[in-house]
Design a protein around this motif. Sequence first.
Motif, PDB file in Angstrom:
ATOM      1  N   ASP A 342       0.941  -1.264  -0.009  1.00  0.00           N
ATOM      2  CA  ASP A 342      -0.070   0.014  -0.151  1.00  0.00           C
ATOM      3  C   ASP A 342       0.967   1.131  -0.095  1.00  0.00           C
ATOM      4  OD1 ASP A 342      -1.961   2.053   0.340  1.00  0.00           O
ATOM      5  OD2 ASP A 342      -2.801   1.196   2.316  1.00  0.00           O
ATOM      6  N   LEU A 343       0.936   2.069  -1.223  1.00  0.00           N
ATOM      7  CA  LEU A 343       1.858   3.238  -1.193  1.00  0.00           C
ATOM      8  C   LEU A 343       1.460   4.210  -0.281  1.00  0.00           C
ATOM      9  CD1 LEU A 343       2.674   3.555  -4.858  1.00  0.00           C
ATOM     10  CD2 LEU A 343       4.130   2.652  -3.070  1.00  0.00           C
ATOM     11  N   ASN A 344       0.034   4.315  -0.045  1.00  0.00           N
ATOM     12  CA  ASN A 344      -0.378   5.417   0.951  1.00  0.00           C
ATOM     13  C   ASN A 344       0.185   5.316   2.243  1.00  0.00           C
ATOM     14  OD1 ASN A 344      -2.026   6.540  -1.145  1.00  0.00           O
ATOM     15  ND2 ASN A 344      -4.043   5.598  -0.518  1.00  0.00           N
ATOM     16  N   GLU A 345       0.373   4.004   2.629  1.00  0.00           N
ATOM     17  CA  GLU A 345       0.701   3.795   3.887  1.00  0.00           C
ATOM     18  C   GLU A 345       2.483   3.901   3.878  1.00  0.00           C
ATOM     19  OE1 GLU A 345       1.558  -0.024   6.934  1.00  0.00           O
ATOM     20  OE2 GLU A 345       0.146  -0.284   5.400  1.00  0.00           O
ATOM     21  N   PRO A 410      -3.536   6.978  -9.107  1.00  0.00           N
ATOM     22  CA  PRO A 410      -3.478   5.842 -10.171  1.00  0.00           C
ATOM     23  C   PRO A 410      -3.571   6.614 -11.605  1.00  0.00           C
ATOM     24  CG  PRO A 410      -5.605   6.086  -9.599  1.00  0.00           C
ATOM     25  CD  PRO A 410      -5.059   6.804  -8.424  1.00  0.00           C
ATOM     26  N   THR A 411      -2.732   5.945 -12.502  1.00  0.00           N
ATOM     27  CA  THR A 411      -2.627   6.417 -13.779  1.00  0.00           C
ATOM     28  C   THR A 411      -3.924   6.289 -14.489  1.00  0.00           C
ATOM     29  OG1 THR A 411      -1.615   4.279 -14.704  1.00  0.00           O
ATOM     30  CG2 THR A 411      -0.118   5.716 -13.903  1.00  0.00           C
ATOM     31  N   GLN A 412      -3.898   6.682 -15.773  1.00  0.00           N
ATOM     32  CA  GLN A 412      -5.446   6.953 -16.384  1.00  0.00           C
ATOM     33  C   GLN A 412      -5.945   5.431 -16.848  1.00  0.00           C
ATOM     34  OE1 GLN A 412      -5.358   9.234 -19.758  1.00  0.00           O
ATOM     35  NE2 GLN A 412      -7.534   9.277 -20.101  1.00  0.00           N
ATOM     36  N   ASP A 413      -4.947   4.530 -17.082  1.00  0.00           N
ATOM     37  CA  ASP A 413      -5.233   3.350 -17.478  1.00  0.00           C
ATOM     38  C   ASP A 413      -5.477   2.380 -16.149  1.00  0.00           C
ATOM     39  OD1 ASP A 413      -2.696   3.013 -16.776  1.00  0.00           O
ATOM     40  OD2 ASP A 413      -1.892   2.336 -18.931  1.00  0.00           O
ATOM     41  N   ARG A 414      -5.033   2.756 -15.046  1.00  0.00           N
ATOM     42  CA  ARG A 414      -4.993   2.281 -13.761  1.00  0.00           C
ATOM     43  C   ARG A 414      -3.937   0.672 -13.933  1.00  0.00           C
ATOM     44  NH1 ARG A 414      -8.556   3.974 -10.449  1.00  0.00           N
ATOM     45  NH2 ARG A 414      -8.179   2.128  -9.043  1.00  0.00           N
ATOM     46  N   GLN A 415      -2.892   1.013 -14.619  1.00  0.00           N
ATOM     47  CA  GLN A 415      -1.950  -0.104 -14.524  1.00  0.00           C
ATOM     48  C   GLN A 415      -0.858   0.170 -13.640  1.00  0.00           C
ATOM     49  OE1 GLN A 415      -2.394  -3.046 -16.356  1.00  0.00           O
ATOM     50  NE2 GLN A 415      -4.494  -2.223 -16.511  1.00  0.00           N
ATOM     51  N   HIS A 462      11.482  -2.702  -9.729  1.00  0.00           N
ATOM     52  CA  HIS A 462      10.137  -3.009  -9.523  1.00  0.00           C
ATOM     53  C   HIS A 462       9.546  -2.971 -10.982  1.00  0.00           C
ATOM     54  CE1 HIS A 462      10.870  -2.569  -5.150  1.00  0.00           C
ATOM     55  NE2 HIS A 462       9.609  -2.836  -5.122  1.00  0.00           N
ATOM     56  N   GLY A 463      10.040  -2.422 -12.129  1.00  0.00           N
ATOM     57  CA  GLY A 463       9.492  -2.442 -13.352  1.00  0.00           C
ATOM     58  C   GLY A 463       8.791  -1.262 -13.554  1.00  0.00           C
ATOM     59  N   GLY A 464       9.126  -0.209 -12.725  1.00  0.00           N
ATOM     60  CA  GLY A 464       8.618   1.264 -12.853  1.00  0.00           C
ATOM     61  C   GLY A 464       9.585   2.129 -13.443  1.00  0.00           C
ATOM     62  N   VAL A 465       9.243   3.340 -13.249  1.00  0.00           N
ATOM     63  CA  VAL A 465      10.100   4.456 -14.020  1.00  0.00           C
ATOM     64  C   VAL A 465      10.059   5.555 -13.093  1.00  0.00           C
ATOM     65  CG1 VAL A 465      10.242   6.235 -15.993  1.00  0.00           C
ATOM     66  CG2 VAL A 465       9.275   3.874 -16.284  1.00  0.00           C
ATOM     67  N   LEU A 466      11.376   6.335 -12.844  1.00  0.00           N
ATOM     68  CA  LEU A 466      11.180   7.338 -11.941  1.00  0.00           C
ATOM     69  C   LEU A 466      11.890   8.543 -13.025  1.00  0.00           C
ATOM     70  CD1 LEU A 466      13.285   7.856  -8.607  1.00  0.00           C
ATOM     71  CD2 LEU A 466      13.458   9.493 -10.360  1.00  0.00           C
ATOM     72  N   SER A 467      11.110   9.713 -12.926  1.00  0.00           N
ATOM     73  CA  SER A 467      11.361  10.667 -13.950  1.00  0.00           C
ATOM     74  C   SER A 467      11.435  12.096 -13.002  1.00  0.00           C
ATOM     75  CB  SER A 467      10.400  10.889 -15.032  1.00  0.00           C
ATOM     76  OG  SER A 467       9.173  11.080 -14.572  1.00  0.00           O
ATOM     77  N   ARG A 481       6.701   6.058 -10.834  1.00  0.00           N
ATOM     78  CA  ARG A 481       5.633   5.285 -11.098  1.00  0.00           C
ATOM     79  C   ARG A 481       5.758   3.650 -11.114  1.00  0.00           C
ATOM     80  NH1 ARG A 481       3.187   7.138 -16.930  1.00  0.00           N
ATOM     81  NH2 ARG A 481       2.395   8.645 -15.585  1.00  0.00           N
ATOM     82  N   ILE A 482       5.192   3.263 -10.219  1.00  0.00           N
ATOM     83  CA  ILE A 482       5.130   1.798  -9.659  1.00  0.00           C
ATOM     84  C   ILE A 482       3.906   0.986 -10.448  1.00  0.00           C
ATOM     85  CG2 ILE A 482       5.638   0.114  -7.966  1.00  0.00           C
ATOM     86  CD1 ILE A 482       7.580   2.508  -7.916  1.00  0.00           C
TER      87      ILE A 482
END
Length: 486
Positions: A342-345, A410-415, A462-467, A481-482
């Motif tokens: 849970d990222l919020n936590e 969440p992103t627009q596609d919720r992925q 984690h398969g994400g991107v940091l920008s 983005r995770i």
Amino acid sequence: PTGLEKKPFNLMRWFAFLSLLCIALTSSVTATFLSQFLSRNLLERDAILTMELVNTILQTERGEHYFGAADEDYAKQHPDGPTEQDDFVKQILQLENAGSFFEGRSHDQANTEIEDFFHHVSQMPDVIRTHVYLRDHTIIWSSDANAIGTKVKDNQDLERAFAGNLNVVIEVSGETHKEEHAFFPRSGIQFVENYIPVWLDDRRSVWGVIELYRTPETLFKAIREGNQLVWASAAGGGAFLYLSLFWIVRRANLVIRRQQSQLIESETLATVGEMASAVAHGLRNPRASIRSSAELALDDESAPSVREPLVDIIQQADRMDHWVRDFLTSARPTVGDFAKVDLNEIVSRSADAFTTQATKAGIETVVETASDVPAVSGNATALTQALNSVIANAVEAMSGGGVLRLRTAPTQDRQAVDLTVTDTGKGMSAAQIRKAFQPFVTTKGAGLGLGLPLAKRIVERHGGVLSISSANSGGTAVILRIPVAA
């Protein structure tokens, strides 16, 4: 020395130039060869058809014995001898195997048939001039009466024709200075000169050569269209080949550069690991002793004047411990088993951890977490460390106070889920953003330059991107983005 430094090899520049040169040269040579072959082939085919037509006319007009008047019959009908009009017939009578000619024909009839035969040839389509040669290169008949009786010398094409070879010459009037070309009204007229051997009945001997000057516009048009098609195909094929190879090489070059960058990063982090072990061993025990001594002294209320320096000593000792942990963490894999997180936590815990430091620096912390944020797949400890590194940079960038904003959505596609850390500091230039993820590159006097590279490494694992983005007016936003959990 600077003079001995070698410039790096620019693969794309050299490939773009040399491949373009080679492909253009190959396409040009191929197109030239094919266009010449096409032109020659079409001209030869047309000349062969013309030769077959001429010899067919010769054979079908009078059968096997085309010219047929015996010398005796001719003498009876012309006691005064041949007229000027019959001179070329008399020359034909003197040819080898002339006995098989003129058999059963009067000389006048033979003369008329010869005239008809040559007239038919001169009236063929696209023919503008006709010459008929005997073996001694004398013109015995011509569509130009002034040329009759002329003897042509040093004509290799005519020699080859008398040897039984069909010759085709394509020329432009005015480009060659030949006397027989003087009849053209102007320069620049493209024409074909055919030297056609005329065979005896046995097809083993050539009794004469017919030279035809032709302007076959239909043939010239076909040749031009064929050449245009050849050159267009060569240019299109060369362009397609060049673009395909350029795309492949460019992609390979990007892969090489990315792998080279990753190799340099791995080597750098490996060096960090070795340094971390030595630094941790050398600093941790003294740091612990210093912090313990400061805490003991802080408990002594008899010396209030030294409380502030003691607190500062403890903070700096903790900061030193943080550096050591960064060293150790960056040198080993930071991601273990994945689970739903849970990222919020994580954001709430990190915000609480920096509350004291942010308050002391005059920074307001604003947390905006969306309620519909899906769980992500990852390692909670590693993601917390990545977020803490980004927050630490943001806090240090606002030494004079500001607003620290933490936001999840969440992103627009919720992925995936975007975790955004925004500060109101002085911002970063484009050059600083490009170098932000290089280890040991930092603009802070007390920084090590490991925070953002470590955070980027964790996010990518984690398969994400940091920008990073930064406005000219100030302020920097870092987005982690995770991907969401399956």
